[in-house]
Design a protein around this motif. Structure first.
Motif, PDB file in Angstrom:
ATOM      1  N   ASN A 132       0.826  -1.202   0.000  1.00 14.31           N
ATOM      2  CA  ASN A 132       0.000   0.000   0.000  1.00 14.31           C
ATOM      3  C   ASN A 132       0.862   1.253   0.000  1.00 14.31           C
ATOM      4  O   ASN A 132       2.028   1.230   0.399  1.00 14.31           O
ATOM      5  CB  ASN A 132      -0.917   0.009   1.229  1.00 14.31           C
ATOM      6  N   ASN A 153      -3.945  -0.321  -1.535  1.00 15.18           N
ATOM      7  CA  ASN A 153      -4.641   0.917  -1.204  1.00 15.18           C
ATOM      8  C   ASN A 153      -3.723   2.096  -1.501  1.00 15.18           C
ATOM      9  O   ASN A 153      -2.531   2.069  -1.159  1.00 15.18           O
ATOM     10  CB  ASN A 153      -5.049   0.951   0.269  1.00 15.18           C
ATOM     11  N   LEU A 175      -8.354   5.587  -1.717  1.00 18.16           N
ATOM     12  CA  LEU A 175      -9.083   5.833  -0.469  1.00 18.16           C
ATOM     13  C   LEU A 175      -9.183   7.311  -0.121  1.00 18.16           C
ATOM     14  O   LEU A 175      -9.776   7.664   0.907  1.00 18.16           O
ATOM     15  CB  LEU A 175      -8.428   5.067   0.687  1.00 18.16           C
TER      16      LEU A 175
END
Length: 604
Positions: A132, A153, A175
């Protein structure tokens, strides 16, 4: 703190931290083939030099590797940089410094506010991401960021100015809102920007061959050079144009939420934008959708609307009956055959299911950039029932401040455009202080009066009209109601400019449009009584500064300006010589200069 020139974890070496440690080597921290380094749940902070992990070397995923100041990370092919990386301050370059130039980071990557993670300054470098990314700073470089197969993410408030490349099998979930340079979504990859705002800066920012999930999202084009709006395999929900150089549509698109024109124009380029029943267009002054071909279209079911701006296209409808399924098209091709004239650069096709006995009102909105040389105050609406083959003049009341024309009592809708071809005179003129050579425009639109005077003494006034000069085109149209055909001097009077006459009598034919352009030379004014205000394009203007309208610029005018400037007077007043709604030293400069040069009116 560990210091030194080089720190090595040699073959079969296994180093684990027992507390937080700062490494400040001047050259190299090297994990050799077979060596292992572990932060061991603590934080290893590197403040200088290069972190090198050779083939077969390992940085264990335990604890945190933090970088500060200027640091290079050189993970060689076949190494394992498994730890989480935090770029805390300064610039950290993460790249394999020798062929094949593919650096791999297997842990999570965090870039803090003000910090930079660089891929390196050549397009041969690739930074492979396996986990991520939290980016609150900048990820930069001429190479690319590759998200490898697996779930990732991406979040943070930062900027990614390196190319983002999603390989097959990668699933990247955004996100938070983010600024990107561009993105390549390869076949088998997924980029999910649901409910997020993503901004792009380069000319061709989106290559989409995989899955692009855009539900509830906004995509913004905010570069500085003109951008192409990507369209292949892309479903736009919200689209924002925020680029002073504008954007160009490369294919047909669908908008299901809002197309927001924040800065710059969007060129339709022969393409079609379809707005779903929930889609809406939001434009700001001079930041509009345009194009000599192509159009925007929407179809939605309407009752009996009251002042409804359907889809934000600018055609505001009021009717006394339900319209039913209604298609509205807005295009920008110039329409011809309107009393011998040509239209402004906008038309509407309005096609409701019920199209008789409407008792309707149409408010036709337009933008100043679309006037196509037509004098705005003289605009009238024209209607065509055969897609522009023939036209009928319908009239209407124009509001030059709101840029709209209102017409009531309509029994039906069809194609509509606007034109001013029936004006008596079309004059091009500029006022010296109002004119801004950096924009080639007036600071503001303003009222000016034209008089037709006999061409022989005593030069009696035959007719007059008052209209507003368009601040972009410098055109103003006048309607003379009593003058018959003949030869007349054209006299121009403005609230704080020197009265100026045409250089000679002008032939005027009642029912036709007389054209006269004061801006092309001093010799267009009687007695050469004008001043050059622009070199590119070459333009001339009538003199400014006659605040009291006594025919000369002198100390009396200067006193009026000085008094109002001292009192901080604002608004629409004669002492605002340059039209910026403030009386100040900028106005006084024009009055003083023209007073010193004994500027006054010159008449036959």
């Amino acid at each position: 703190t560990w210091t030194g020139t080089n720190i090595n974890v040699n073959v079969n070496g296994n180093v684990s931290l027992l507390n937080n440690v700062t490494f400040s080597q001047t050259q190299l921290f090297s994990v050799k083939t077979g060596g292992t380094f572990s932060a061991n749940s603590f934080t290893a902070t590197f403040t200088s030099g290069t972190i090198e992990i050779l083939t077969g070397g390992t940085v264990v995923n335990s604890g945190l590797i933090r970088t500060q100041n200027t640091v290079t990370i050189n993970p060689r092919t076949g190494s394992a940089f498994n730890a989480n990386l935090n770029v805390n301050t300064g610039t950290t370059t993460a790249s394999e410094l020798s062929s094949p130039y593919n650096a791999r980071l297997y842990g999570n990557v965090t870039v803090d506010v003000g910090a930079t993670l660089s891929v390196n300054n050549s397009n041969v470098y690739t930074l492979m991401i396996f986990a991520n990314v939290i980016n609150n700073g900048t990820i930069s470089g001429s190479g690319d960021i590759e998200f490898q197969s697996g779930a990732h993410n991406l979040q943070g408030s930062g900027i990614i100015s390196a190319e983002v490349n999603l390989l097959s099998g990668a699933v990247v979930n955004l996100l938070s809102n983010h600024q990107l340079r561009n993105v390549i979504i390869n076949a088998g990859a997924t980029f999910d920007i649901t409910n997020r705002l993503v901004k792009f800066t380069i000319t061709n920012p989106i290559v989409q061959n995989g899955t692009f999930i855009t539900a509830g999202s906004d995509i913004e084009y905010n570069g500085t050079l003109i951008q192409n709006v990507s369209y292949i395999n892309i479903i736009y929900v919200g689209l924002k144009i925020n680029n002073p150089s504008g954007a160009v549509l490369q294919g047909n698109i669908v908008i299901s939420d809002t197309l927001a024109m924040l800065q710059g124009d969007l060129n339709l380029n022969g393409r079609i934008i379809t707005f779903t029943p929930d889609g809406y267009l939001s434009e700001t002054s001079e930041n509009v959708v345009f194009g000599t071909s192509g159009h925007m279209i929407t179809t939605r079911t309407l009752g009996a609307p009251t002042a409804l701006n359907v889809a934000g296209f600018g055609a505001i409808l009021t009717t006394s009956v339900s319209l039913g399924s209604t298609e509205i098209i807005r295009g920008h091709a110039i329409q011809s055959g309107l009393n011998g004239g040509t239209s402004i650069q906008r038309y509407y096709d309005i096609t409701p299911a019920t199209n008789t006995g409407l008792n309707a009102t149409l408010i036709y909105n337009y933008d100043d950039t679309e006037l196509n040389g037509n004098p705005e105050p003289s605009l009238k609406l024209f209607k065509s029932t055969n897609s522009g083959t023939t036209w009928q003049k319908m009239g209407g009341t124009v509001n030059v401040i709101a840029n709209r024309i209102t017409l009531s009592g309509l029994s039906s809708f069809s194609r509509w455009t606007a034109d001013s071809s029936d004006v008596s005179a079309l004059v091009t003129i500029a006022m010296e202080a109002f004119y801004n050579p950096s924009t080639n425009r007036l600071n503001s639109a303003d009222t000016i009066r034209a008089y037709l005077r006999n061409s022989s003494p005593p030069y009696a006034v035959v007719d007059s009209a008052k209209e507003i000069v368009n601040f972009i085109t410098l055109n103003v149209g006048f309607q003379f109601n009593t003058a018959t055909s003949g030869t007349y001097f054209l006299q121009m009077k403005h609230r704080n400019s020197i009265e100026t006459w045409s250089n000679a009598g002008i032939s005027y034919t009642a029912g036709n449009t007389m054209l006269y352009d004061f801006t092309t030379g001093t010799n267009k004014a009687f007695g050469n009584n004008q001043i050059q205000v622009d070199a590119s394009p070459v333009r001339f203007a009538i003199y400014s500064g006659d605040v009291n309208q006594d025919g000369t610029v002198d100390i009396a005018d200067g006193g009026l300006v000085d008094n109002d400037a001292s009192a901080f007077v604002t608004g629409y007043v004669p002492t605002d010589v340059n039209g910026d709604s403030i009386t100040d030293i900028d106005d006084a400069v024009f009055v003083d200069n023209n007073g010193l040069n004994f500027i006054g009116k010159v008449t036959p």
